[in-house]
Scaffold this active site. Structure first.
Site, PDB file in Angstrom:
ATOM      1  N   ARG A 162      14.525  -2.386   7.748  1.00  0.00           N
ATOM      2  CA  ARG A 162      13.904  -1.962   9.002  1.00  0.00           C
ATOM      3  C   ARG A 162      14.054  -3.046  10.060  1.00  0.00           C
ATOM      4  NH1 ARG A 162       7.944   0.058   7.388  1.00  0.00           N
ATOM      5  NH2 ARG A 162       7.511  -1.016   9.340  1.00  0.00           N
ATOM      6  N   ARG A 188       3.342  -8.429  13.803  1.00  0.00           N
ATOM      7  CA  ARG A 188       2.629  -7.318  13.135  1.00  0.00           C
ATOM      8  C   ARG A 188       1.425  -7.834  12.355  1.00  0.00           C
ATOM      9  NH1 ARG A 188       7.421  -4.997   9.879  1.00  0.00           N
ATOM     10  NH2 ARG A 188       5.923  -3.512   9.044  1.00  0.00           N
ATOM     11  N   ARG A 203      -5.538   2.314  12.177  1.00  0.00           N
ATOM     12  CA  ARG A 203      -5.128   0.919  12.364  1.00  0.00           C
ATOM     13  C   ARG A 203      -6.127   0.172  13.259  1.00  0.00           C
ATOM     14  NH1 ARG A 203       0.009   1.001  10.058  1.00  0.00           N
ATOM     15  NH2 ARG A 203       1.465  -0.506  10.854  1.00  0.00           N
ATOM     16  N   ARG A 209      12.487  -6.234   1.510  1.00  0.00           N
ATOM     17  CA  ARG A 209      12.272  -4.785   1.506  1.00  0.00           C
ATOM     18  C   ARG A 209      13.482  -4.024   2.033  1.00  0.00           C
ATOM     19  NH1 ARG A 209       6.743  -2.454   3.910  1.00  0.00           N
ATOM     20  NH2 ARG A 209       7.535  -3.028   5.957  1.00  0.00           N
ATOM     21  N   LYS A 242       0.819  -1.219   0.000  1.00  0.00           N
ATOM     22  CA  LYS A 242       0.000   0.000   0.000  1.00  0.00           C
ATOM     23  C   LYS A 242       0.852   1.268   0.000  1.00  0.00           C
ATOM     24  CE  LYS A 242      -1.059  -0.280   4.971  1.00  0.00           C
ATOM     25  NZ  LYS A 242       0.077  -1.199   5.257  1.00  0.00           N
TER      26      LYS A 242
HETATM   27  P1  AMP Z   1       4.261   0.731   9.132  1.00  0.00           P
HETATM   28  O1  AMP Z   1       5.389   1.557   8.619  1.00  0.00           O
HETATM   29  O2  AMP Z   1       2.916   1.219   8.674  1.00  0.00           O
HETATM   30  O3  AMP Z   1       4.463  -0.744   8.857  1.00  0.00           O
HETATM   31  O4  AMP Z   1       4.257   0.892  10.712  1.00  0.00           O
HETATM   32  C1  AMP Z   1       5.383   0.509  11.487  1.00  0.00           C
HETATM   33  C2  AMP Z   1       4.993   0.460  12.943  1.00  0.00           C
HETATM   34  O5  AMP Z   1       4.608   1.775  13.373  1.00  0.00           O
HETATM   35  C3  AMP Z   1       3.804  -0.423  13.270  1.00  0.00           C
HETATM   36  O6  AMP Z   1       4.171  -1.780  13.438  1.00  0.00           O
HETATM   37  C4  AMP Z   1       3.335   0.208  14.582  1.00  0.00           C
HETATM   38  O7  AMP Z   1       4.198  -0.140  15.653  1.00  0.00           O
HETATM   39  C5  AMP Z   1       3.540   1.677  14.303  1.00  0.00           C
HETATM   40  N1  AMP Z   1       2.336   2.301  13.688  1.00  0.00           N
HETATM   41  C6  AMP Z   1       2.227   2.818  12.440  1.00  0.00           C
HETATM   42  N2  AMP Z   1       1.015   3.319  12.244  1.00  0.00           N
HETATM   43  C7  AMP Z   1       0.323   3.112  13.392  1.00  0.00           C
HETATM   44  C8  AMP Z   1      -1.014   3.395  13.799  1.00  0.00           C
HETATM   45  N3  AMP Z   1      -1.883   3.986  12.975  1.00  0.00           N
HETATM   46  N4  AMP Z   1      -1.369   3.047  15.054  1.00  0.00           N
HETATM   47  C9  AMP Z   1      -0.488   2.461  15.907  1.00  0.00           C
HETATM   48  N5  AMP Z   1       0.761   2.144  15.572  1.00  0.00           N
HETATM   49  C10 AMP Z   1       1.184   2.471  14.326  1.00  0.00           C
END
Ligand code: AMP
Length: 215
Positions: free
Chosen positions: A160, A171, A88, A127, A13
């Site tokens: 990451r 996750r 989320r 990635r 996404k």
């Molecule tokens: P992402 O880059 O979207 O995969 O997010 C990486 C991490 O950031 C996630 O595993 C969560 O720990 C945190 N995170 C990102 N967006 C949110 C959200 N909307 N609510 C809570 N935690 C978030």
């Protein structure tokens, strides 16, 4: 135009959001990127969020909402935005809806991206991210022109910490626990579209553009 992009980590996404953001000239707001940037900038929000991110858990709503709502309410989002990774959970979806109500705005499109766990784990395994501008690359699907260096800004690419296989499984599990409520919230609203992400990025991109051109 205001978009929400929903889906599990690694579904693609972010890549789609980046392309659509350029095409529509509206900001791509990734809550994950904002949190990582906050950590790099050593803000108190970023520091508090980091231990949740490292463990693959959701950062508490109060911390995430603060930075995402701040963006939505800013001048750069006055013509629209693409939210990637936010909301989320149901409570974030409700906060987003109330915030937009308060601004006299609505979400026009909610794209829900899906793929099998196997596809997701494989995609995340390859990635690589730019340490400076957050551009995404992939060992198999999107190699940089010069190995380990970002095409856009020349900075070094990294993997990451939370993209390791154990944390990815956490996750995914966290996503599955929240997704049903989130889908129930958005599915009944207009502009909800499901996108199967098993195919290649270009095909998915075309599908999104077709949906938008038919509206
Ligand atoms: P992402 O880059 O979207 O995969 O997010 C990486 C991490 O950031 C996630 O595993 C969560 O720990 C945190 N995170 C990102 N967006 C949110 C959200 N909307 N609510 C809570 N935690 C978030």
């Amino acid at each position: 135009m205001r978009f929400v992009f929903l889906g599990p980590p690694g579904v693609g996404k972010g890549t789609q959001a980046e392309k659509l953001s350029k095409r529509k000239n509206i900001p791509h707001i990734s809550s994950g990127n904002l949190l990582r940037e906050s950590f790099k900038a050593k803000t108190s929000t970023g520091i508090k969020a980091q231990k949740f991110i490292e463990n693959g858990l959701l950062v508490p709503d109060t911390l995430v909402v603060e930075i995402v709502v701040g963006k939505i309410d800013s001048a750069e989002c006055s013509h629209g935005f693409i939210l990637d990774g936010f909301p989320r959970n149901l409570s974030q979806a409700r906060i987003l809806s109330d915030t937009l109500d308060g601004l006299g705005k609505t979400i026009d499109w909610v794209f829900s991206f899906t793929a099998s766990d196997e596809t997701i784990v494989n995609r995340i395994a390859g990635r690589r991210i730019c340490g400076n501008c957050d551009a995404q690359y992939h060992e198999t699907f999107k190699l940089p022109l010069n190995s380990d260096v970002c095409d856009k800004c020349g900075s070094e690419l990294y993997r990451r910490d939370d993209d390791n296989p154990e944390t990815v499984l956490v996750r995914l599990q966290v996503f599955k626990e929240q997704v049903r409520d989130l889908m129930d919230f958005y599915r009944k609203k207009k502009g909800f579209v499901e996108v199967d992400c098993e195919g290649d990025n270009l095909g998915i991109r075309r599908e999104i553009l077709e949906v938008l051109s038919g509206s």
